[in-house]
Scaffold this motif. Structure first.
Motif, PDB file in Angstrom:
ATOM      1  N   HIS A 104       0.826  -1.211   0.000  1.00 48.05           N
ATOM      2  CA  HIS A 104       0.000   0.000   0.000  1.00 48.05           C
ATOM      3  C   HIS A 104       0.858   1.259   0.000  1.00 48.05           C
TER       4      HIS A 104
ATOM      5  N   CYS B  38     -11.746  -3.581   5.680  1.00 48.71           N
ATOM      6  CA  CYS B  38     -10.662  -4.567   5.600  1.00 48.71           C
ATOM      7  C   CYS B  38     -11.094  -5.911   6.169  1.00 48.71           C
TER       8      CYS B  38
ATOM      9  N   CYS C  65      -6.494  -5.371   9.461  1.00 49.28           N
ATOM     10  CA  CYS C  65      -5.086  -5.104   9.681  1.00 49.28           C
ATOM     11  C   CYS C  65      -4.758  -3.629   9.593  1.00 49.28           C
TER      12      CYS C  65
ATOM     13  N   ILE D  42      -0.533  -0.320   8.902  1.00 49.71           N
ATOM     14  CA  ILE D  42      -1.065  -1.506   8.227  1.00 49.71           C
ATOM     15  C   ILE D  42      -0.143  -2.663   8.567  1.00 49.71           C
TER      16      ILE D  42
ATOM     17  N   ILE E 203      -4.143  -9.354   3.287  1.00 52.24           N
ATOM     18  CA  ILE E 203      -4.262 -10.357   2.230  1.00 52.24           C
ATOM     19  C   ILE E 203      -4.240  -9.703   0.853  1.00 52.24           C
TER      20      ILE E 203
ATOM     21  N   MET F 222      -9.587  -4.099  -0.809  1.00 53.38           N
ATOM     22  CA  MET F 222     -10.850  -3.556  -0.312  1.00 53.38           C
ATOM     23  C   MET F 222     -10.672  -2.148   0.240  1.00 53.38           C
ATOM     24  N   CYS F 223      -9.516  -1.896   0.870  1.00 52.07           N
ATOM     25  CA  CYS F 223      -9.283  -0.584   1.455  1.00 52.07           C
ATOM     26  C   CYS F 223      -9.266   0.470   0.356  1.00 52.07           C
TER      27      CYS F 223
HETATM   28  S1  SF4 Z   1      -5.581  -4.929   0.965  1.00 51.62           S
HETATM   29 FE1  SF4 Z   1      -7.330  -5.890   1.975  1.00 51.62          FE
HETATM   30  S2  SF4 Z   1      -6.429  -6.913   3.714  1.00 51.62           S
HETATM   31 FE2  SF4 Z   1      -4.893  -5.482   3.013  1.00 51.62          FE
HETATM   32  S3  SF4 Z   1      -5.234  -3.637   4.210  1.00 51.62           S
HETATM   33 FE3  SF4 Z   1      -6.435  -3.395   2.354  1.00 51.62          FE
HETATM   34  S4  SF4 Z   1      -8.459  -4.190   2.868  1.00 51.62           S
HETATM   35 FE4  SF4 Z   1      -7.056  -4.906   4.447  1.00 51.62          FE
END
Ligand code: SF4
Ligand code: SF4
Lengths: 409, 221
Positions: free
Chosen positions: B65, B87, B91, B113, B119, B123-124
């Protein structure tokens, strides 16, 4: 004289153990390479000379693996039968190694004269002149089954137990066609000794695979099942049984199991080459008698090892080519197909030996090829190699559900 | 679908084997031919440290991220907690504080994070109303301790600095394409100039400390 025999045997044992362990380790590497290449990967190619950046195509991998196995914790689960649990891998390894005592790794070395004037000739087999050669081999193969079955039993784990039971049933079933196809070879060669069987093939120049194709086929399938190679590796089918009979093993004991499986495969390949592919014989290259110089003796060893290596490569390719048999299909194949083929084959060879012994050998070959084709077609027609055990449509409605037949387009 | 009681079972018969197939030979040959073909085919392994896999489309790749900055270099996140709510791995940990800037109410004092739990579902990124959090195409993520793998706000902002040229933030892309309104990403028209980091926010001292400790090395160095 006694001292020289003792030295000879000790040297042979040393060479045999060292060579086999080396071969098993590097065949694991070859197997991993082939597995990788078949799956469009590169396989182990990193480990070379330690502490340098020299990679040598990954040739150091077996050494690293060995060190890894030795350093691993040897964990004994609390619920196992300790005596049998420890005994099983040892038994399997000992049996797998002992079977090599009767396998000739070539023919003879040229004789040399001892101080007392006698000519001493070294045969390239640990137990030369053993009349029960092939029987001893089968006997040790039978003891190997104990290792698998005991390992599965002593682990006190359902998956291991299934693996052990499956393996016991499978090995016992496939001993029968295996024995039948060997019987035909023994009939034709007139001896149980493996070196005689090779000599008989070298004399005529007709390898048994050409003379007895039906027996060859039965033997190939049966020995593949004996060695527990895919498509017959039901004893350790990962998808069904975790690891099969060695699920609960780790460290050196696991390595003993794995090494003995590889030794089984090597032994099976040696048997295929010796019984059916002419052993050390190659037309126009190796001669056929027992009087050889150093060059000839060496050449025979090379030819034999090359053949064995090719057969092993075949085993490894087959592993990735065909799906595993289901257990009922496995048993069907052994008892319905291979057993009858083997019986027909033995009868044919026996009849030829009895009535047509004086005829040239190609008549036996023709008879066998014809029988192979006929038997194959008949088998395909009356007992196709598909076992349909879906629920029967004829059972009619079940409850208030009415099955409706729909053919696949 | 019909009711359970009246449901008809569709019975699909296997196609019967032809006489040739019944001999098993074609199947055996096909199996071996496939194996041998692959034995000599081109290998797809990437020899990782020497060669690097290039994600075919870095914009949609879901790697590490980053926390985007706005055009003034401030963290764009408004600490709305939508990402941590979305999430599935739970996390994302955010500590919101009152924003030192007049154009928003809150900003994240802490934003961590846990990369070991993540995973990489994205979604974030989907949830964020201001496109503040985005997944980059960095994939070789490793660390020597668990603590090191919990990325704080500073690391996430650093990742933005490294990747912003190669992978422009979403609204810049959209602006370049010029087709769609930027979702929620409008910049405040008359926001007063702020220095970064603001000297008065005590929380930023810790961030600055952490910045010195940041162990991640930029890609390619
Ligand atoms: S990618 Fe998915 S698991 Fe990782 S921080 Fe974003 S929402 Fe959470
Ligand atoms: S959804 Fe976006 S703005 Fe909201 S807390 Fe997460 S990163 Fe910040």
């Amino acid at each position: 004289m006694a001292w020289i025999v003792a030295i000879e045997v000790l040297v042979k044992i040393g060479l045999l153990l060292g060579g086999l362990m080396f071969a098993a380790a590097y065949l694991v590497l070859v197997e991993r390479w082939i597995a990788a290449w078949v799956q469009d990967r590169l396989g182990p190619n990193r480990v070379g000379i330690p502490l340098t950046r020299i990679r040598l195509f990954g040739l150091g991998q077996p050494i690293a693996d060995g060190v890894k196995f030795i350093c691993k914790e040897e964990f004994t689960p609390a619920h196992v039968d300790r005596v049998l649990y420890t005994l099983a891998p040892v038994m399997m390894l000992v049996a797998a190694l002992a079977a090599f005592a009767v396998i000739p790794f070539g023919s003879v070395l040229p004789g040399f004269t001892l101080p007392d004037g006698t000519v001493y000739q070294i045969q390239l087999v640990l137990l030369p002149g053993l009349d029960a050669g092939i029987l001893l081999f089968l006997a040790f193969g039978g003891i190997g089954v104990f290792g698998v079955a005991l390992g599965g039993w002593a682990s006190n784990n359902k998956y291991s137990f299934f693996g052990g039971v499956r393996s016991a049933a499978q090995l016992i079933s496939y001993e029968v066609p295996l024995g039948l196809s060997i019987l035909a070879i023994v009939l034709a060669a007139g001896s149980l000794r493996l070196d005689r069987i090779i000599l008989a093939q070298a004399d005529t120049g007709w390898w048994n695979a050409f003379v007895q194709p039906l027996g060859f086929l039965v033997f190939l399938v049966a020995v593949c099942a004996e060695a527990g190679r895919l498509p017959f590796d039901l004893a350790e089918a990962e998808q069904e049984l975790v690891g099969g009979y060695h699920t609960e093993y780790s460290g050196m004991r696991l390595m003993m199991f794995l090494v003995s499986e590889f030794l089984h495969m090597i032994a099976a390949s040696f048997l295929i080459v010796i019984l059916f592919l002419g052993g050390w014989h190659f037309w126009g290259l190796t001669g056929s008698g027992l009087e050889v110089g150093w060059g000839g003796a060496l050449l025979r060893v090379i030819v034999l090892v090359a053949k064995v290596f090719l057969v092993i490569l075949g085993f490894m390719l087959v592993r990735w080519s065909w799906p595993r048999f289901r257990f009922d299909q496995l048993m069907d194949l052994a008892w319905k197909v291979l057993l009858s083929w083997g019986l027909i084959h033995v009868l044919l060879v026996a009849a030829w030996m009895y009535w047509a012994n004086e005829w040239p050998v190609w008549t036996l070959a023709v008879a066998n090829w014809v029988s192979l084709v006929v038997v194959w077609i008949v088998t395909a027609l009356i007992s196709p190699p598909e076992c349909d055990n879906r629920p029967r449509r004829e059972l009619g409605p079940v409850g208030n559900v009415t099955p409706v037949a729909v053919s696949a387009a | 679908m019909s009711q359970p009681g009246t449901k008809k079972i569709r019975w699909v018969n296997e196609t019967p084997l032809s006489p040739i197939e019944r001999t098993y030979i074609p199947l055996v040959v096909q199996g071996l031919a496939t194996t041998i073909r692959h034995l000599f085919s081109k290998k797809i392994t990437v020899q990782f440290p020497e060669e690097r896999y290039q994600p075919p489309d870095p914009i949609i790749y879901r790697g590490v991220h980053r926390l985007n900055r706005d055009e003034k270099g401030r963290v764009k996140c408004v600490a709305c907690f939508l990402c941590s709510t979305a999430c599935p791995a739970r996390c994302i940990d955010i500590e919101a504080g009152e924003s030192p800037w007049p154009d928003r109410e809150k900003y994240p004092v802490r934003f961590t994070i846990d990369m070991l739990r993540c995973i990489f579902c994205g979604m974030c990124e989907e949830a964020c109303p201001v496109n503040a959090i985005e997944l980059t195409s960095l994939y070789d993520l490793s660390g020597k301790s668990r603590e090191e793998m919990v990325f704080d706000k500073n690391k996430l902002l650093l990742i933005y600095d490294w990747t912003k040229d190669a992978e422009p933030p979403l609204e810049r892309l959209i602006a370049a394409v010029g087709t769609r309104e930027v979702p929620g990403g409008q910049s405040p028209p008359e926001a007063p100039e702020e220095t970064w980091p603001p000297a008065d926010a005590a929380a930023f001292d810790r961030v600055a400390e952490r910045a010195a400790e940041a162990r991640l090395s930029p890609p390619g160095t």
